[in-house]
Write a protein that holds these residues in place. Structure first.
Motif, PDB file in Angstrom:
ATOM      1  N   SER A   1       0.848  -1.189   0.000  1.00 15.91           N
ATOM      2  CA  SER A   1       0.000   0.000   0.000  1.00 15.91           C
ATOM      3  C   SER A   1       0.883   1.238   0.000  1.00 15.91           C
ATOM      4  O   SER A   1       1.777   1.375   0.825  1.00 15.91           O
ATOM      5  N   GLY A   2       0.618   2.139  -0.921  1.00 10.90           N
ATOM      6  CA  GLY A   2       1.413   3.360  -1.025  1.00 10.90           C
ATOM      7  C   GLY A   2       2.633   3.246  -1.902  1.00 10.90           C
ATOM      8  O   GLY A   2       3.328   4.238  -2.136  1.00 10.90           O
ATOM      9  N   SER A   3       2.920   2.050  -2.401  1.00 17.48           N
ATOM     10  CA  SER A   3       4.097   1.864  -3.249  1.00 17.48           C
ATOM     11  C   SER A   3       3.987   2.699  -4.523  1.00 17.48           C
ATOM     12  O   SER A   3       2.931   2.740  -5.151  1.00 17.48           O
ATOM     13  N   PRO A   4       5.090   3.338  -4.923  1.00 17.58           N
ATOM     14  CA  PRO A   4       5.063   4.097  -6.172  1.00 17.58           C
ATOM     15  C   PRO A   4       5.011   3.161  -7.370  1.00 17.58           C
ATOM     16  O   PRO A   4       5.752   2.186  -7.439  1.00 17.58           O
ATOM     17  N   ILE A   5       4.118   3.447  -8.299  1.00 22.32           N
ATOM     18  CA  ILE A   5       4.076   2.729  -9.568  1.00 22.32           C
ATOM     19  C   ILE A   5       4.874   3.571 -10.556  1.00 22.32           C
ATOM     20  O   ILE A   5       4.573   4.750 -10.754  1.00 22.32           O
ATOM     21  N   MET A   6       5.892   2.977 -11.147  1.00 22.01           N
ATOM     22  CA  MET A   6       6.782   3.725 -12.030  1.00 22.01           C
ATOM     23  C   MET A   6       6.718   3.200 -13.448  1.00 22.01           C
ATOM     24  O   MET A   6       6.473   2.013 -13.676  1.00 22.01           O
ATOM     25  N   ASN A   7       6.966   4.108 -14.383  1.00 23.61           N
ATOM     26  CA  ASN A   7       6.956   3.726 -15.790  1.00 23.61           C
ATOM     27  C   ASN A   7       8.338   3.248 -16.228  1.00 23.61           C
ATOM     28  O   ASN A   7       9.247   3.093 -15.406  1.00 23.61           O
ATOM     29  N   ALA A   8       8.498   3.020 -17.507  1.00 27.63           N
ATOM     30  CA  ALA A   8       9.748   2.459 -18.029  1.00 27.63           C
ATOM     31  C   ALA A   8      10.946   3.372 -17.794  1.00 27.63           C
ATOM     32  O   ALA A   8      12.092   2.919 -17.823  1.00 27.63           O
TER      33      ALA A   8
END
Length: 726
Positions: free
Chosen positions: A661-668
């Motif tokens: 929960s709260g983890s950053p979702i990052m792009n390529a």
């Protein structure tokens, strides 16, 4: 790990070819990869567009330096002034403690436009992973010649503690923690830096941050703006310090760049975070124990507790606020456990595990060398779980009793303090009392923070009634209440509880803090029926402890052997189960088919908020500004063109669990494009099993976060701080 081909998804009759299938790349089937395993991955082939060392570089600064563990959740730094983004539900308890009926931040939200307006986030700290080191040889070397299970487990725990003490002595600026990666097999020393001063910066209105409530919890489609902003502070010299007005914002070694353009379907994405616990490498007996005892007992108990507490909260706003965090936590666990039960039965995981274990047993018996070492393994596991199952109801009751009844928690803390005080030499007791009293008061304040006498009394009555129904083999000694004549045990329980609560002065926190704890003499003289009951519970726990330790020791050795031989059997190395240490998982923005002819697209929009708002369910109420802005098509720069709307939440096939929960979702490119907050209902069994076909996690889209901040709450100053132009 097994590998499997990426699917080509059929969406509304159009074939969309997955763009990342370059060079025939096949992704891992599952995986929450520890830092030590990241170098084994080929993330470039998966779709990563930055150097893999930019994610984790043990010899320099990398994205992991922007990660924090905050209050059991994950957060990430997004500015050089210590600004953190995480989930709304991760800040919930701190917002609750800051709220009053006059300043109800829990309902109305909170925006601090200056540093001076930021509010202390009580109970929250930030923990940053500094470094790690494999210490398996040191830990297991301490038990190389030890066979007794209890002694073995004690020596392992002692070795772990000694390593932690030594590490902290060598570097007083860190907090050391040895984590068991594979039970009984591998151990890693993690060094953490802890920031003690955390403050609330921006929390959206509850109708946004908790939109859909428990109706939508663990469900897709989802429209919850589950985000909040905090800030980390340190002393003027940069050292960790408790909350103080002269503290300054922390300057992280690394912070994430926010990309306001978000993602598209089938984009490569990855998460860094602190997932809690998974149990993928356990035998059938463990899964059966969860399915038969743990999951149904806890979910039913929490359902009862919440009904009682919700009714108690109707008395007044102060009680509603006081019980809000506990109700929310219970509800989250309850629905999660019910989802797990449905999922376990739906895929018959117990049956699958039994088939796997039968194959393992066959492998052991057919190989003379393996049989010589592991010949009794499967029988020993089965015999141990027969013992565990035989005590399951009593053990679960003893595990839950203190969390269920706040006044028993008060009794427990007072008893522990009194016992420690009595064990001091007479000449040192007064000094001990004075020195340790503030800490006792802090613990008691925690007990009283979510306490309501009516709810406490009714829940205690339920717990005691349950205990009287256990068999003699699982007897709870404290619940040995003689039947009250012809009216039976139920009446006796009611009489006991009513009398215990009416006569106990512990129900009055003012009396406890101002009179009971005024002196050693007043503390020593006090006793009541609740304290006698609690002492009986504590004594039984103490009596049972040696056998519990023995079983834990046996389990520790058996599970280490189980993983060792299973790796030989399957001819592959396993990824360690999650254990709240920093992990990476990666995948793609992707929908799924939860049932026949029921495709779930990977994005929801503001339009869906308005549609749910017509159902009459109060959990789907939303601020009126949302409709006005949507009807005016006032999306700013945050609309997704192909949707002609602002995306609210999105799906991806990454491997997550509690703690993510709260983890950053990052792009390529390693840029922040969302914040993870949940899983779809079918993925609640991720703790036990993961499968690409049903395991989907849910994140709030960064475009919705920015839209709400700019358009609803006028928090333009935050967008400016993180470098986003409106």
């Amino acid at each position: 790990m097994k590998k499997k081909n990426l699917i080509t998804a059929a969406l509304t009759g159009t074939l969309i070819t997955v763009g990342v299938l370059q060079s025939g790349y096949k992704p891992w089937e599952e995986g929450m990869f520890p830092l030590s395993e990241i170098h084994k991955l080929d993330l470039k082939k998966a779709g990563l567009k930055i150097n893999q060392n930019e994610i984790y570089n043990p010899n320099g600064t990398s994205l992991v330096d922007a990660l924090v563990n905050v209050g059991g959740c994950t957060g990430s730094f997004i500015s050089n002034e210590g600004l953190i983004i995480t989930n709304h539900h991760c800040a919930f308890s701190a917002v609750q403690q800051a709220s009053t009926p006059e300043h109800d931040y829990l309902t109305n939200g909170f925006v601090a436009k200056t540093h001076e307006q930021e509010i202390e986030a009580k109970g929250l700290t930030c923990r940053i992973t500094d470094s790690y080191e494999d210490v398996s040889d040191r830990v297991l070397g301490a038990v190389a010649q030890v066979n007794d299970p209890s002694s073995r487990l004690k020596l392992i725990n002692d070795a772990m503690k000694n390593i932690e003490v030594e590490a902290e002595k060598n570097d007083p600026g860190i907090q050391a923690e040895v984590s068991e990666m594979f039970i009984g097999k591998s151990y890693v020393l993690f060094r953490y830096k802890t920031i003690q001063d955390v403050r609330l910066v921006y929390v959206p209105n509850r109708q946004i941050g908790e939109y859909g409530g428990e109706t939508d919890n663990w469900v897709w489609p989802r429209h919850t703006g589950d985000f909040s902003f905090m800030r980390a502070y340190v002393a003027p010299d940069g050292s960790p310090a408790k909350y103080a007005k002269n503290n300054i914002p922390y300057q992280p070694k690394k912070f994430l760049k926010v990309n306001p353009n978000g993602t598209n379907e089938e984009d490569f994405v990855f998460i860094l975070g602190y997932p809690g616990r998974t149990y993928r490498h356990r035998p059938a007996q463990f899964i059966e124990y969860q399915q038969q005892f743990v999951l149904p007992y806890v979910s039913e108990l929490y359902s009862f507790q919440n009904t009682i507490m919700e009714n108690a909260g109707k008395k007044d706003k102060a009680t509603e606020i006081k019980l809000a965090t506990r109700i929310k936590r219970n509800a989250n666990v309850m629905k999660n456990y019910r989802g797990k039960l449905q999922g376990l039965k739906g895929i018959d995981l117990v049956g699958k595990k039994k088939t796997e274990d039968a194959g393992l047993a066959k492998f052991i018996n057919e190989n003379l060398e393996v049989k010589a070492r592991y010949g009794s393994l499967m029988t020993d596991i089965d015999n141990l779980y027969k013992l565990i199952n035989g005590d399951a109801k009593r053990d679960l009751w003893l595990t839950q009793i203190y969390n269920s009844t706040s006044l028993l928690g008060v009794s427990k803390n007072i008893h522990i303090f009194k016992t420690a005080l009595e064990n001091q030499p007479a000449s040192q007791q007064e000094a001990f009392f004075t020195q340790n009293l503030p800490r006792l008061k802090q613990f008691l304040s925690g007990n009283y923070a979510s306490y309501d006498i009516d709810a406490d009394q009714k829940i205690f009555k339920k717990m005691l009634t349950d205990a009287t129904g256990f068999s003699s083999a699982e007897r709870v000694n404290a619940a040995n209440i003689p039947a009250n004549g012809a009216e039976g045990i139920e009446k006796s329980v009611e009489d006991f509880v009513n009398k215990a609560f009416s006569t106990s002065k512990l129900k009055d926190s003012a009396y406890v803090f101002n009179t009971l704890l005024a002196s050693r003499k007043s503390l020593a003289a006090y006793n009541d029926e609740l304290m006698v009951f609690e002492r009986a519970v504590a004594n039984q726990i103490e009596v049972l402890k040696p056998e519990k330790d023995r079983r834990e020791g046996v389990l520790n050795k058996l599970m280490g052997d189980y993983v060792n031989v299973k790796e030989k059997f399957l001819k592959k190395d396993f990824i360690p189960d999650a254990n709240s240490t920093l992990r990476l998982t990666y995948g793609y923005v992707r929908g799924y088919w939860p049932a026949d002819a029921s495709y779930m697209r990977p994005y929801t929009t503001i339009k869906g908020i308005l549609e749910k708002g017509t159902t009459g369910n109060p959990e789907f109420d939303y601020p009126a500004q949302i409709r006005a802005l949507w009807e005016a098509k006032d999306f700013g720069s945050f609309a997704k063109k192909d949707l002609n709307d602002v995306p609210v939440a999105f799906l991806y096939n990454m491997d997550t669990t509690g703690g993510n929960s709260g983890s950053p979702i990052m792009n390529a490119r390693g840029e922040l494009i969302g914040v993870n907050f949940d899983r779809a209902y079918g993925a609640t069994i991720n703790d036990y099993a993961w499968n690409e076909s049903y395991s989907r996690s849910i994140g709030v889209d960064i475009r919705y976060v920015l839209w709400v901040a700019a358009k609803i709450d006028k928090a333009d100053f935050l967008l400016k701080e993180i470098g986003v132009n409106i």
